[in-house]
Design a protein around this motif. Structure first.
Motif, PDB file in Angstrom:
ATOM      1  N   SER A  80       0.828  -1.203   0.000  1.00 55.21           N
ATOM      2  CA  SER A  80       0.000   0.000   0.000  1.00 55.21           C
ATOM      3  C   SER A  80       0.865   1.257   0.000  1.00 55.21           C
ATOM      4  O   SER A  80       0.506   2.252  -0.634  1.00 55.21           O
ATOM      5  CB  SER A  80      -0.973  -0.006   1.173  1.00 55.21           C
ATOM      6  OG  SER A  80      -0.294   0.094   2.392  1.00 55.21           O
ATOM      7  N   MET A  81       2.008   1.231   0.674  1.00 51.97           N
ATOM      8  CA  MET A  81       2.914   2.386   0.628  1.00 51.97           C
ATOM      9  C   MET A  81       3.522   2.540  -0.760  1.00 51.97           C
ATOM     10  O   MET A  81       3.768   3.665  -1.207  1.00 51.97           O
ATOM     11  CB  MET A  81       4.013   2.259   1.680  1.00 51.97           C
ATOM     12  CG  MET A  81       3.507   2.502   3.090  1.00 51.97           C
ATOM     13  SD  MET A  81       4.810   2.631   4.329  1.00 51.97           S
ATOM     14  CE  MET A  81       5.504   0.984   4.313  1.00 51.97           C
ATOM     15  N   ALA A  82       3.733   1.431  -1.460  1.00 54.41           N
ATOM     16  CA  ALA A  82       4.302   1.496  -2.806  1.00 54.41           C
ATOM     17  C   ALA A  82       3.349   2.158  -3.796  1.00 54.41           C
ATOM     18  O   ALA A  82       3.798   2.779  -4.769  1.00 54.41           O
ATOM     19  CB  ALA A  82       4.658   0.094  -3.290  1.00 54.41           C
ATOM     20  N   ILE A  83       2.045   2.057  -3.549  1.00 53.77           N
ATOM     21  CA  ILE A  83       1.090   2.703  -4.458  1.00 53.77           C
ATOM     22  C   ILE A  83       0.628   4.061  -3.943  1.00 53.77           C
ATOM     23  O   ILE A  83      -0.310   4.645  -4.475  1.00 53.77           O
ATOM     24  CB  ILE A  83      -0.112   1.787  -4.751  1.00 53.77           C
ATOM     25  CG1 ILE A  83      -0.900   1.453  -3.486  1.00 53.77           C
ATOM     26  CG2 ILE A  83       0.315   0.530  -5.469  1.00 53.77           C
ATOM     27  CD1 ILE A  83      -2.195   0.719  -3.749  1.00 53.77           C
ATOM     28  N   GLY A  84       1.267   4.546  -2.879  1.00 58.60           N
ATOM     29  CA  GLY A  84       0.997   5.890  -2.401  1.00 58.60           C
ATOM     30  C   GLY A  84      -0.032   5.993  -1.297  1.00 58.60           C
ATOM     31  O   GLY A  84      -0.451   7.094  -0.952  1.00 58.60           O
ATOM     32  N   LEU A  85      -0.452   4.884  -0.739  1.00 51.56           N
ATOM     33  CA  LEU A  85      -1.397   4.903   0.369  1.00 51.56           C
ATOM     34  C   LEU A  85      -0.645   4.725   1.685  1.00 51.56           C
ATOM     35  O   LEU A  85       0.463   4.186   1.697  1.00 51.56           O
ATOM     36  CB  LEU A  85      -2.421   3.779   0.214  1.00 51.56           C
ATOM     37  CG  LEU A  85      -3.358   3.867  -0.985  1.00 51.56           C
ATOM     38  CD1 LEU A  85      -4.178   2.589  -1.100  1.00 51.56           C
ATOM     39  CD2 LEU A  85      -4.263   5.068  -0.851  1.00 51.56           C
TER      40      LEU A  85
END
Length: 101
Positions: free
Chosen positions: A20-25
């Motif tokens: 989720s951090m990799a997709i900006g969340l």
């Protein structure tokens, strides 16, 4: 068996947090999704759900304390009334929705 399930559950939460951090969340979004998918609501792969709820409550407490530490007091004074009104309106709306009114 329980230790393996707990390890898999925590590993899945860690992986989903990173995804989720990799997709900006925020990473918390991935952890919440993991808890919903693998926890008691669906797959029930989480051993000791009461213990996990207790750990989650401690995590929530630390999250609230951390957000309070990074609070910008000058900005809060500038937008204080508006921010308080928005916070209370959101809380009241959620409460009334939960009560079915």
């Amino acid at each position: 068996d329980d230790i393996l399930r707990l390890t898999l559950f925590l590993a899945a939460a860690w992986i989903m947090s990173n995804l989720s951090m990799a997709i900006g969340l925020p990473g918390l979004v991935g952890e919440i999704i993991t808890g919903f998918l693998l926890g008691p609501p669906l797959a029930d792969l989480c051993p000791f759900p009461q213990a996990m709820v207790l750990i989650g409550n401690f995590g929530l407490l630390s999250l609230m304390l951390e957000s309070g530490i990074y609070l910008d007091v000058a900005q809060l004074r500038e937008t204080g009334t508006r921010a308080v009104l928005m916070a209370f309106s959101g809380t009241i709306f959620a409460l009334l929705t939960g009560l079915g009114l």
